[in-house]
Each structure stands twice: as C-alpha cells, then as structure tokens.
Enzyme design. Structure first.
Site, PDB file in Angstrom:
ATOM      1  CG  ASP A  49       5.683   3.695  14.260  1.00  0.00           C
ATOM      2  OD1 ASP A  49       4.897   2.966  15.045  1.00  0.00           O
ATOM      3  OD2 ASP A  49       7.278   4.111  14.054  1.00  0.00           O
ATOM      4  CD  GLU A 102      11.815   2.456  16.344  1.00  0.00           C
ATOM      5  OE1 GLU A 102      11.126   2.177  17.363  1.00  0.00           O
ATOM      6  OE2 GLU A 102      10.892   3.272  15.978  1.00  0.00           O
ATOM      7  CG  HIS A 127       8.374  -2.117  17.672  1.00  0.00           C
ATOM      8  ND1 HIS A 127       7.200  -2.578  17.572  1.00  0.00           N
ATOM      9  CD2 HIS A 127       8.561  -0.755  17.423  1.00  0.00           C
ATOM     10  CE1 HIS A 127       6.186  -1.984  17.261  1.00  0.00           C
ATOM     11  NE2 HIS A 127       6.927  -0.365  17.255  1.00  0.00           N
ATOM     12  CG  HIS A 161       4.724  -0.905  12.897  1.00  0.00           C
ATOM     13  ND1 HIS A 161       6.044  -1.241  12.788  1.00  0.00           N
ATOM     14  CD2 HIS A 161       4.269  -0.534  14.065  1.00  0.00           C
ATOM     15  CE1 HIS A 161       6.618  -0.801  13.430  1.00  0.00           C
ATOM     16  NE2 HIS A 161       5.370  -0.192  14.420  1.00  0.00           N
TER      17      HIS A 161
END
Ligand code: ADE
Ligand code: ZN
Length: 343
Positions: free
Chosen positions: A279, A201, A198, A18
C-alpha cells in the site's frame, strides 16, 4: 514462525499489485526534495516525520500523505522516487509491479500530468532494463473529488495509453461510494483501461458489491469488509476476483486492532484469490516482505500458504497468461529449492 518463514519469503518470486508510488516517499527523500525544490515542510528531521506517522484512520493518514507529496515537483523527483522503490524491490524477490499514481494530487497544485508521467515511466523502463522488474501503471481517481475532475484525469490518460494500463479509485472511502464514478469507469473501460478500485477498506461490503456491479472491476483493492457478507464472499470465490490486501496498512490505519485479526487467512480458507501487498510502505512501516512476514506470523500461515500467496500475486496480475505461468513455475522452483535446503 517468523524465523522459519523469513528465509523462504526473502527471495521468493512475487508481484506487488497494490502500491501507491507516492506512498513510498521515505522521510529522508522528503527532506532532501524539500530542500532541492525549496518547499517548506512542517518537519525538520526524520524523527519528527516518524513521530507524525500515528494515524487514527484513513483520513488522518491521507492528510499527511497529500501534504508530503508537495515536495514532488519536477519529473526527476518522480523518477527518483520510483527508482528508489524499484531498487528496494529488486532485493525482495519482486519480479513484477502494478503501481498506482494519483495525478489529481499533483495537477491540483500545478504540476503537469506529463511531468508526473515522464518521471515515473522513465524509472519503470530503467527498472525493466536494469533490474528485470516488469511493470504496469494504474492511474487512480481521487474519490473525494467530483466526477468532473475524474473525467479530466481520464482525458489526460487517453493521451498516454501506451503508458497507462488501468484506472483505479482511491482516497477517502466513507461517503464516496463506487457508483459516484460509474460514468467515468464506463468511459475508461470503453477507452480500453482495465478497471480496479479500492473498496471495503473502511467502507462496507456493499461498496465491494457496487465496485463489482457498477464499475465492473477486474480486481478489488483491500476488500476486507467483503468478508463480512457471506454471499459476497461466496461470489468472490466463485468468480475468482482477486483481492489486493495490505496487512500493515490495515493495522496502522486501525482497520484492525491486532494483526492477528487480519482476514487474509479466512479469505484464503474461503477460496478467494488473495494477495499481500504494502500500500504505502513508507507510511505504514514495511515493504512487501515485511507484510508477508508479519501477517504470516500473526495469523499462522504455513510455508504452503506463503507459496500460494506468491503464486496468487502473479495469477492476479494483468500479465499475459504465458508470463503468469512462467512466474508461477519460478515460485514452485524456489519453494522446492528452499525445501531442499531446509532438509
Ligand atoms: N491513497 C493512498 N493509500 C490509500 C489507501 N490505503 N486507501 C485509500 N486511498 C489511498
Ligand atoms: Zn491503497
């Protein structure tokens, strides 16, 4: 705790699953590329850029993230960005990366899809040849934009299937549920792209459920809020659908108040296939090993847990089974050597 685990983590073989390549743009490179491409930025110094990186939430970060990437114009900019990331990863035990890119953020401002792809794939090929890091590329759809524009991005990806393994979904989650892209994902799956998204989150557990049911994702990016729903948590454990978690991102975007509250350990205890990733490391204050070290320290992971996370990173990858096993064996060998050295 940190002191004890840092040496184990440092060269532990691992995969990063990721990672937004545009999120690796370091302030120094942002300023250098702005100069090289004659792009004006609202900052003059590295310190000013660092000072701007205080985010109240995902949207707040995204505004700066999209503004920052305006310095990426030529193929060589995308190449230099990607190469710099891989060079860093070579020193952190990273053997395989599955990285995201956001073509719509570039084509929207007049940079051709092919320019972006040429730069990134050129560096990925060098990375494999010169650093021994294998890779797969995942093209993300920007979920705040209309479905029609996602279809246009998919059309571009179809011309370059040899370079693009999967499709993902990123950008502002609130109000942009996975099902907005059900038809694009159906088309992408038909074309042979592996789907990820995603979900959970900032959005609710329900978004993780619809990512699974409507988009049929093979992996959930973040997925933190899935843990709010016991039935969904049990399903993720049963189906072993991987979650690609990003602790420092969650902290910096205020998804959690303290790293001690991060759900990675709870997810592992519930039997989920969890991984730790970075990320957008330039924006969130740490690359992959910083994420492993900080979260291990904060939530009290054991050396065994850290080794499990590294093995999970390969198990959750899109590598062929034989490659996964070879990497998992290398993790075990490293852990045994480390235990021997520690005696
Ligand atoms: N784009 C880059 N980083 C992201 C994140 N953490 N969430 C959603 N979209 C993103
Ligand atoms: Zn992300």
């Amino acid at each position: 705790m940190t002191e004890r685990l840092e040496p184990l983590i440092e060269h532990l073989p691992k995969a990063e699953l990721h990672l937004h390549i545009e999120g690796t743009l370091e302030p120094e490179m942002m300023l250098a590329l702005a100069k090289r491409n004659n792009v004006s930025l609202p900052y003059d110094t590295v310190e000013e850029i660092h000072a701007a990186y205080r985010f109240e939430g995902l949207q707040d970060f995204l505004d700066l993230y999209y503004a920052g990437m305006s310095v990426l114009v030529e193929a060589r900019d995308f190449h230099d960005l990607t190469r710099a990331y891989l060079d860093k990863m070579a020193g952190q035990g990273v053997r395989h990366v599955e990285i995201f890119f956001d073509p719509q953020a570039h084509t929207d401002r007049g940079v051709a899809f092919e320019t972006v792809l040429e730069g990134i794939t050129g560096a990925l090929e060098e990375g494999e040849r010169e650093l021994g890091i294998t890779s797969k590329l995942i093209m993300c759809f920007l979920r705040h934009l209309p479905e029609e524009q996602a279809f246009e991005a998919l059309e571009c990806a179809c011309r370059h299937k040899e370079h693009i393994h999967g499709v993902g979904l990123d950008s502002g989650e609130a109000g942009n549920p996975p099902e907005k892209f059900s038809r694009v994902y159906a088309a992408a799956r038909d074309e042979g792209f592996v789907p990820v998204a995603h979900a959970g989150e900032e959005g609710p557990a329900e978004y993780v459920r619809t990512a699974l049911d409507d988009l049929k994702v093979a992996r959930v990016d973040h997925g933190n809020h899935a843990l709010d729903d016991p039935a969904l948590t049990a399903r993720l454990a049963r189906e072993q659908t991987p979650l690609t978690m990003c602790p420092l991102s969650n902290l910096r975007l205020k998804g959690i108040d303290r790293l001690e509250d991060h759900p990675v350990k709870r997810a592992m205890e519930a039997g989920l296939l969890v991984t730790v990733n970075s990320d957008d490391p330039s924006y969130f204050g740490g690359y992959i090993n910083d994420n492993y070290t900080a979260v291990a320290d904060a939530v009290g992971l054991s050396a065994g847990d850290v080794v499990t996370l590294a093995k999970n990173s390969f198990a959750a990858s899109f590598l062929p089974d034989a490659d996964k096993q070879a990497h998992i064996d290398a993790v075990d060998a490293h852990a045994e050597r480390f235990a021997g050295d520690a005696d």
